[in-house]
Design an enzyme around this catalytic site. Structure first.
Site, mmCIF file in Angstrom:
data_model
loop_
_atom_site.group_PDB
_atom_site.id
_atom_site.type_symbol
_atom_site.label_atom_id
_atom_site.label_comp_id
_atom_site.label_asym_id
_atom_site.label_seq_id
_atom_site.Cartn_x
_atom_site.Cartn_y
_atom_site.Cartn_z
ATOM 1 N N VAL A 40 43.687 52.167 72.809
ATOM 2 C CA VAL A 40 44.666 53.227 73.080
ATOM 3 C C VAL A 40 44.604 53.636 74.546
ATOM 4 C CG1 VAL A 40 45.259 55.634 72.578
ATOM 5 C CG2 VAL A 40 44.623 54.090 70.717
ATOM 6 N N PHE B 53 57.589 48.012 57.352
ATOM 7 C CA PHE B 53 56.369 48.192 56.563
ATOM 8 C C PHE B 53 56.567 47.972 55.069
ATOM 9 C CE2 PHE B 53 52.946 49.297 59.459
ATOM 10 C CZ PHE B 53 53.685 49.195 60.630
ATOM 11 N N CYS C 49 42.755 51.554 62.193
ATOM 12 C CA CYS C 49 43.436 52.838 61.992
ATOM 13 C C CYS C 49 43.750 53.170 60.535
ATOM 14 C CB CYS C 49 44.708 52.868 62.825
ATOM 15 S SG CYS C 49 44.348 52.577 64.558
ATOM 16 N N ARG D 232 38.627 44.201 63.046
ATOM 17 C CA ARG D 232 38.040 45.327 62.315
ATOM 18 C C ARG D 232 38.816 45.551 61.009
ATOM 19 N NH1 ARG D 232 37.978 49.643 67.077
ATOM 20 N NH2 ARG D 232 39.964 48.582 67.443
ATOM 21 N N ASP E 211 35.335 55.210 81.479
ATOM 22 C CA ASP E 211 34.627 54.767 80.278
ATOM 23 C C ASP E 211 33.140 54.738 80.618
ATOM 24 O OD1 ASP E 211 35.696 52.998 77.585
ATOM 25 O OD2 ASP E 211 33.562 52.950 78.086
HETATM 26 C C1 UGA Z 1 48.935 51.633 63.251
HETATM 27 C C2 UGA Z 1 50.278 52.372 63.367
HETATM 28 O O1 UGA Z 1 51.346 51.475 63.037
HETATM 29 C C3 UGA Z 1 50.496 52.915 64.769
HETATM 30 O O2 UGA Z 1 51.700 53.672 64.822
HETATM 31 C C4 UGA Z 1 49.304 53.820 65.125
HETATM 32 O O3 UGA Z 1 49.420 54.311 66.448
HETATM 33 C C5 UGA Z 1 47.999 53.026 65.001
HETATM 34 O O4 UGA Z 1 47.880 52.514 63.660
HETATM 35 C C6 UGA Z 1 46.860 53.967 65.299
HETATM 36 O O5 UGA Z 1 46.651 54.899 64.523
HETATM 37 O O6 UGA Z 1 46.262 53.846 66.367
HETATM 38 P P1 UGA Z 1 48.043 49.210 63.956
HETATM 39 O O7 UGA Z 1 46.868 49.538 63.097
HETATM 40 O O8 UGA Z 1 47.821 48.701 65.316
HETATM 41 O O9 UGA Z 1 48.996 50.502 64.113
HETATM 42 O O10 UGA Z 1 48.905 48.089 63.208
HETATM 43 P P2 UGA Z 1 50.135 48.060 62.193
HETATM 44 O O11 UGA Z 1 51.181 47.231 62.771
HETATM 45 O O12 UGA Z 1 50.510 49.413 61.753
HETATM 46 O O13 UGA Z 1 49.524 47.255 60.955
HETATM 47 C C7 UGA Z 1 48.442 47.773 60.195
HETATM 48 C C8 UGA Z 1 48.119 46.868 59.020
HETATM 49 O O14 UGA Z 1 49.146 46.906 58.048
HETATM 50 C C9 UGA Z 1 47.951 45.386 59.388
HETATM 51 O O15 UGA Z 1 46.829 44.869 58.712
HETATM 52 C C10 UGA Z 1 49.221 44.743 58.901
HETATM 53 O O16 UGA Z 1 49.071 43.382 58.553
HETATM 54 C C11 UGA Z 1 49.508 45.588 57.666
HETATM 55 N N1 UGA Z 1 50.938 45.578 57.288
HETATM 56 C C12 UGA Z 1 51.860 46.112 58.104
HETATM 57 C C13 UGA Z 1 51.325 45.043 56.060
HETATM 58 O O17 UGA Z 1 50.489 44.562 55.268
HETATM 59 N N2 UGA Z 1 52.653 45.077 55.703
HETATM 60 C C14 UGA Z 1 53.595 45.606 56.519
HETATM 61 O O18 UGA Z 1 54.788 45.616 56.115
HETATM 62 C C15 UGA Z 1 53.201 46.131 57.742
#
Ligand code: UGA
Length: 505
Positions: A24, A282, A293, A360, A43
């Site tokens: 971030v 999603f 996250c 992670r 950092d």
């Molecule tokens: C998530 C949020 O989307 C961000 O908005 C937020 O800022 C971030 O967490 C955080 O709190 O810092 P991130 O964890 O980087 O972002 O990734 P995502 O794209 O949200 O995906 C998260 C997980 O959900 C992945 O394992 C992905 O494969 C899974 N996923 C996502 C699904 O299984 N299906 C979907 O339709 C979308």
């Protein structure tokens, strides 16, 4: 949230310090430099800073390194391991340190407290402390209280009062400060794009000065800004992540229903997602969500609610559904291979999602561990995440092999499994890959192929929430069993009917 700050201030061009150079902090710091602000990237890990000074990011994130090189050259971004010094010389401090999972799913705020105490030590003039890390509601109150407490200790002036010569705290000498919340919504793999094209910016403030400063910093991005109080702002972040996780678990549950009744989850998701009240994002069914996250934020949010007596069983179920995705996928592999013991499985994808090297809480690793426990050997390939994966799952001759390419991973395998939806996997020539394998079984945990095409390429294709292609022993759904029974019963010749009805399968 202000510590004796009530007046308006002339904003000028405040120097910014971003504290924590992780997934971030680094994109945030470089984004702000690109907007023209002077940014110190601090950092406490000297190795991280040394790497940044060489113009390299310590993790993979698209478009980040060119921005890093650009602003090392422009002088707008200065990396430093002197956290105290960065705090002392900046006015706006963005706190981007980790908030890992603590006991019982509660967020561990040790690093946040540490930063608050460091700020207190270096409170040499007005400062705006901005929480960017994901934190539970009411953290800003504690940050403010902690800074005030420890700043007072720092600035304690000793004077004699009365006859007994007691020490007296001169609290009036503490400079003004504000604490605000400004949660980040950056997705790994899209962090730079998300920084410059946000859907919205949320700022939680309780002083005009803090609001003006944050609005000035983000003005060039020209997007809707939601201004609220710090606690509401903190809650917005947890709510957003919990809602997105809920969408994923919801569609995964629907995916299981689709499999049971012979429907197609991809079309169900599209059919509901085009309704703007639902939205298409999603709703990709698969092996579930991972990463730093969603899993921890979901638990922390549920923990916070339950601590306040709120029934959070909805969130708990979202987590349970997600946990069960691994076993659901393993069952598919078992069903496809019959005996897993002794089989070689090619694995495409290790990262928790594409465009990152982050492993992670990656569902892929959980699947691999389960397959290894069942006696399979694995041939692994991921475009970016292999070095990180090797640290937790080292190469073991004949059991765990890291490969140079998708083709390499598929060579000699009894099954190929897809665990991360990298676009390079979507583009592989399935005919060629099939020719490399011992047995042409493809188990797709992310639904990246068209079932008919995979089948045409000669694969027995298993996927999530859609009909598998070419599996010779399909399990009968309850409905199919009932309909087959009815058909068989109806097929028995009766005295009245001369003709046999067709058997329905
Ligand atoms: C998530 C949020 O989307 C961000 O908005 C937020 O800022 C971030 O967490 C955080 O709190 O810092 P991130 O964890 O980087 O972002 O990734 P995502 O794209 O949200 O995906 C998260 C997980 O959900 C992945 O394992 C992905 O494969 C899974 N996923 C996502 C699904 O299984 N299906 C979907 O339709 C979308």
């Amino acid at each position: 949230m202000s510590g004796r700050s009530n007046g308006k201030a002339s904003i000028g061009k405040p120097k910014i310090a971003v504290l924590g150079m992780g997934h971030v902090g680094l994109p945030t710091a470089l984004g702000m430099a690109e907007l023209g602000w002077e940014v110190l990237g601090a950092d406490s890990n000297p190795k991280t800073i040394a790497v940044l000074k060489e113009g390299k990011s310590w993790f993979y994130e698209p478009d980040l390194e060119p921005l890093l090189k650009k602003h090392l050259d422009s002088g707008l971004f200065i990396p430093t391991d002197d956290v105290d010094g960065a705090i002392a010389s900046a006015t706006v401090l963005f706190v981007c340190v980790g908030t890992p999972q603590g006991d019982d799913g509660k967020a561990d705020l040790t690093q946040i407290e540490n930063i608050a105490r460091t700020v207190a030590r270096n409170l040499n003039g007005y400062k705006l402390i901005v929480e960017k890390s994901t934190v539970p509601a009411i953290t800003a109150h504690w940050v403010k209280k902690t800074i005030a407490r420890y700043a007072e200790v720092e600035s304690r002036s000793i004077s004699k009062s009365g006859k007994n010569g007691k020490k007296v705290r001169n609290s009036h000498s503490i400079p003004e400060f504000d604490v605000a919340s400004n949660p980040e919504f950056l997705q790994e793999g899209k962090a730079v794009e998300n920084f410059f094209h946000p859907d919205r910016i949320v700022i939680g403030v309780d002083s005009e000065r803090a609001q003006e400063l944050l609005e000035a910093i983000y003005r060039p991005l020209n997007c809707p800004i939601v201004v609220t109080n710090p606690t509401t702002s903190e809650l917005i972040k947890h709510t957003a992540n919990a809602f997105l996780s809920t969408k994923i678990s919801f569609i995964n549950m629907v995916s299981d229903i689709c499999e049971a009744v012979g429907a197609d989850v991809v079309n169900v998701a599209r059919g509901i997602g085009l309704d703007p009240r639902i939205g298409t994002g999603f709703l990709n069914a698969g092996i579930g969500f991972g990463g730093y996250c969603f899993p921890k934020d979901l638990r922390a949010f549920a923990h916070l609610g339950e601590e306040h007596g709120v029934d959070c069983s909805l969130l708990r179920e979202v987590e349970r559904i997600n946990t069960r995705r691994i076993e659901r996928f393993i069952k598919k592999v078992r069903k496809a291979l019959w005996v897993v013991q002794g089989k070689t499985i090619g694995v495409l994808g290790l990262a928790f999602k594409p465009l990152t090297d982050d492993i992670r809480e990656a569902p892929a690793l959980k699947v691999i561990e389960a397959l290894l426990r069942e006696g399979a050997s694995v041939r692994l390939y991921d475009p970016e995440a292999m070095p990180n994966a090797q640290r937790v799952l080292p190469e073991e001759p004949g059991r765990v092999t890291y490969c140079r390419s998708s083709d390499d991973a598929a060579t000699g395998a009894h099954a190929l499994i897809i665990l991360t939806e990298w676009s390079e996997f979507k583009q592989i020539d399935l005919h060629r890959v099939r020719g490399l394998m011992e047995v042409a079984v493809l188990v797709d945990g992310r639904n990246i192929y068209n079932p008919a095409e995979a089948h045409r390429a000669g694969f027995e294709y298993h996927c999530m929430g859609r009909e598998s292609m070419g599996h010779h022993f399909p399990a009968l759904t309850r409905e199919k069993k009932a309909s087959r029974k009815r058909a068989v019963a109806a097929a028995k010749p009766t005295k009245t009917a001369g003709k046999l009805p067709a058997v329905v399968n």
